[in-house]
Design a protein around this motif. Structure first.
Motif, PDB file in Angstrom:
ATOM      1  N   ALA A  65       0.802   3.256 -10.311  1.00  0.00           N
ATOM      2  CA  ALA A  65       0.428   2.091 -11.114  1.00  0.00           C
ATOM      3  C   ALA A  65      -0.976   2.255 -11.678  1.00  0.00           C
ATOM      4  N   VAL A  66      -1.881   2.797 -10.884  1.00  0.00           N
ATOM      5  CA  VAL A  66      -3.247   3.049 -11.349  1.00  0.00           C
ATOM      6  C   VAL A  66      -3.240   4.088 -12.467  1.00  0.00           C
TER       7      VAL A  66
ATOM      8  N   ARG B 283      -4.555  -5.412 -14.504  1.00  0.00           N
ATOM      9  CA  ARG B 283      -4.791  -5.910 -13.156  1.00  0.00           C
ATOM     10  C   ARG B 283      -3.745  -5.306 -12.218  1.00  0.00           C
ATOM     11  N   VAL B 284      -4.170  -4.983 -11.000  1.00  0.00           N
ATOM     12  CA  VAL B 284      -3.268  -4.353 -10.034  1.00  0.00           C
ATOM     13  C   VAL B 284      -3.286  -5.140  -8.731  1.00  0.00           C
ATOM     14  N   LEU B 285      -2.148  -5.720  -8.385  1.00  0.00           N
ATOM     15  CA  LEU B 285      -1.998  -6.401  -7.100  1.00  0.00           C
ATOM     16  C   LEU B 285      -1.705  -5.354  -6.035  1.00  0.00           C
TER      17      LEU B 285
ATOM     18  N   PRO C 208      -8.784  -5.176  -9.502  1.00  0.00           N
ATOM     19  CA  PRO C 208      -7.971  -5.309  -8.285  1.00  0.00           C
ATOM     20  C   PRO C 208      -7.695  -6.767  -7.954  1.00  0.00           C
ATOM     21  N   LEU C 209      -6.484  -7.041  -7.557  1.00  0.00           N
ATOM     22  CA  LEU C 209      -6.084  -8.361  -7.070  1.00  0.00           C
ATOM     23  C   LEU C 209      -5.594  -8.165  -5.639  1.00  0.00           C
ATOM     24  N   PRO C 210      -6.440  -8.416  -4.644  1.00  0.00           N
ATOM     25  CA  PRO C 210      -6.078  -8.090  -3.254  1.00  0.00           C
ATOM     26  C   PRO C 210      -4.970  -8.994  -2.707  1.00  0.00           C
ATOM     27  N   THR C 211      -4.054  -8.378  -1.978  1.00  0.00           N
ATOM     28  CA  THR C 211      -2.997  -9.125  -1.294  1.00  0.00           C
ATOM     29  C   THR C 211      -3.499  -9.648   0.044  1.00  0.00           C
ATOM     30  N   GLN C 212      -2.819 -10.658   0.537  1.00  0.00           N
ATOM     31  CA  GLN C 212      -3.140 -11.185   1.863  1.00  0.00           C
ATOM     32  C   GLN C 212      -2.562 -10.316   2.969  1.00  0.00           C
ATOM     33  N   ILE C 213      -1.521  -9.572   2.623  1.00  0.00           N
ATOM     34  CA  ILE C 213      -0.855  -8.703   3.591  1.00  0.00           C
ATOM     35  C   ILE C 213      -1.340  -7.271   3.395  1.00  0.00           C
TER      36      ILE C 213
END
Length: 338
Positions: A18-19, A33-35, A51-56
């Motif tokens: 994806a990057v 943007r990349v989750l 970057p869009l950081p995940t909670q998991i």
């Protein structure tokens, strides 16, 4: 220009392609943007993406007891599905919630196998285009056994493959994600629940761009025109050495280099890639992890070094892969959706 969001929640092997595509889209003027897991945030930002950081933390999840159990039972498809089901029951809604938050303000959403089932509803709710970008053959059936995961006749074109895929492969994603997908639709999106047939029809309309080489996995003649095979999305980071990513990254790099490959599949789609390498004659028969012995590994290494026919085929395949530009093709197809 446009805001493009990749749902790449997973381990390094999910995020890195994806990057690679995201960097090319940014060079075309798009905001990308990349989750992904918070542990990837600095690295994603270094490549000029948001970057869009995940909670998991998916890598931590894979290192957990459930994740390790998934890998250990990788040779048994039935047990794999059960273990994946338990992991999704525990973490699935948080993963989907992260995706919904990430998609806000997007002009286009890019998902893949692990998020397609619910991402298609998110795109509908937001009224934006949606592209699926899987790194393995999409879970839609085909007569071509070279492209169908777990095909009963993997090197032939047959209706047996087609009906196997229809009844087993196409139902796999829905059986795993059905509850999450419909909870997302009702609780997050305010949309009615779907049947498997309705969700399948929505996903079949997606533009699907496969991130692997058609020289490795041929594009089936019976897939619809909105399904594409672009080529590998390899991220070249020449400025400093990087530890290898996961199996698919390692496999693609080996094939591109034109050298024989030895695969020891653990789980998921890894046996499929092992079968393709052997069928192409560019590596020995894959050795499943639970059957790995020093003797088998030594024999495979010896074949990779001494089998001149195998080495010649690997060289020829590497030349074909290096001549492809999977990233440019993916960018063109994505921009056509905007």
């Amino acid at each position: 220009m446009s805001v493009i969001t990749f749902i790449a929640s997973g381990t390094r092997g999910d995020v890195q392609p994806a990057v690679a595509v995201g960097k090319a889209l940014r060079q075309h003027g798009h905001t990308v943007r990349v989750l992904a897991g918070a542990n990837f945030a600095d690295w994603i930002q270094q490549h000029g993406l948001i970057p869009l950081p995940t909670q998991i933390d998916m890598q931590a999840m894979m290192a957990s007891e459930g994740g390790r159990d998934w890998v250990e039972k990788g040779h048994n498809p039935v047990l794999q599905l059960r273990i994946m089901g338990r992991l999704l029951a525990k973490h699935g809604m948080q993963i989907a919630s992260d995706a919904w938050d990430a998609c806000q303000g997007s002009d286009l959403i890019v998902s893949s196998f692990t998020s397609d089932v619910y991402a298609v509803g998110m795109a509908q709710k937001l009224g934006v285009p949606h592209v699926s970008a899987p790194l393995q053959p999409t879970l839609f059936t085909t007569r071509d056994g070279r492209t169908l995961l777990n095909a009963p006749l993997p090197n032939r074109s047959s209706w047996i493959n087609y009906w196997f895929g229809k009844f087993f492969i196409e139902t796999a994603a829905w059986s795993l994600y059905r509850d999450i997908a419909n909870r997302v639709r009702k609780e997050m999106l305010g949309m009615p629940a779907q049947t498997r047939a309705e969700n399948r029809e929505d996903r079949r309309k997606m533009t699907i761009i496969h991130g692997y080489s058609p020289s490795v996995v041929p594009h089936p003649a019976d897939w619809p025109d909105n399904f594409h095979t672009a080529g590998y999305w390899l991220l070249d980071e020449n400025e400093q050495w990087q530890p290898p990513g996961e199996l698919l990254d390692f496999l693609a790099a080996g094939l591109r280099a034109g050298v024989p490959s030895i695969l020891v599949p653990h789980f998921a789609d890894q046996p499929f890639w092992g079968q393709r390498v052997a069928a192409l004659g560019v590596g020995s028969k894959a050795i499943m992890r639970h059957k790995l012995t020093a003797h088998k590994l030594a024999a495979a290494i010896d074949a990779g070094v001494s089998n001149q026919t195998m080495r010649q085929k690997a060289t020829q395949l590497g030349q074909k892969i290096r001549a492809e530009d999977g990233i440019a093709r993916a960018v063109t197809l994505i921009e056509e959706e905007l």
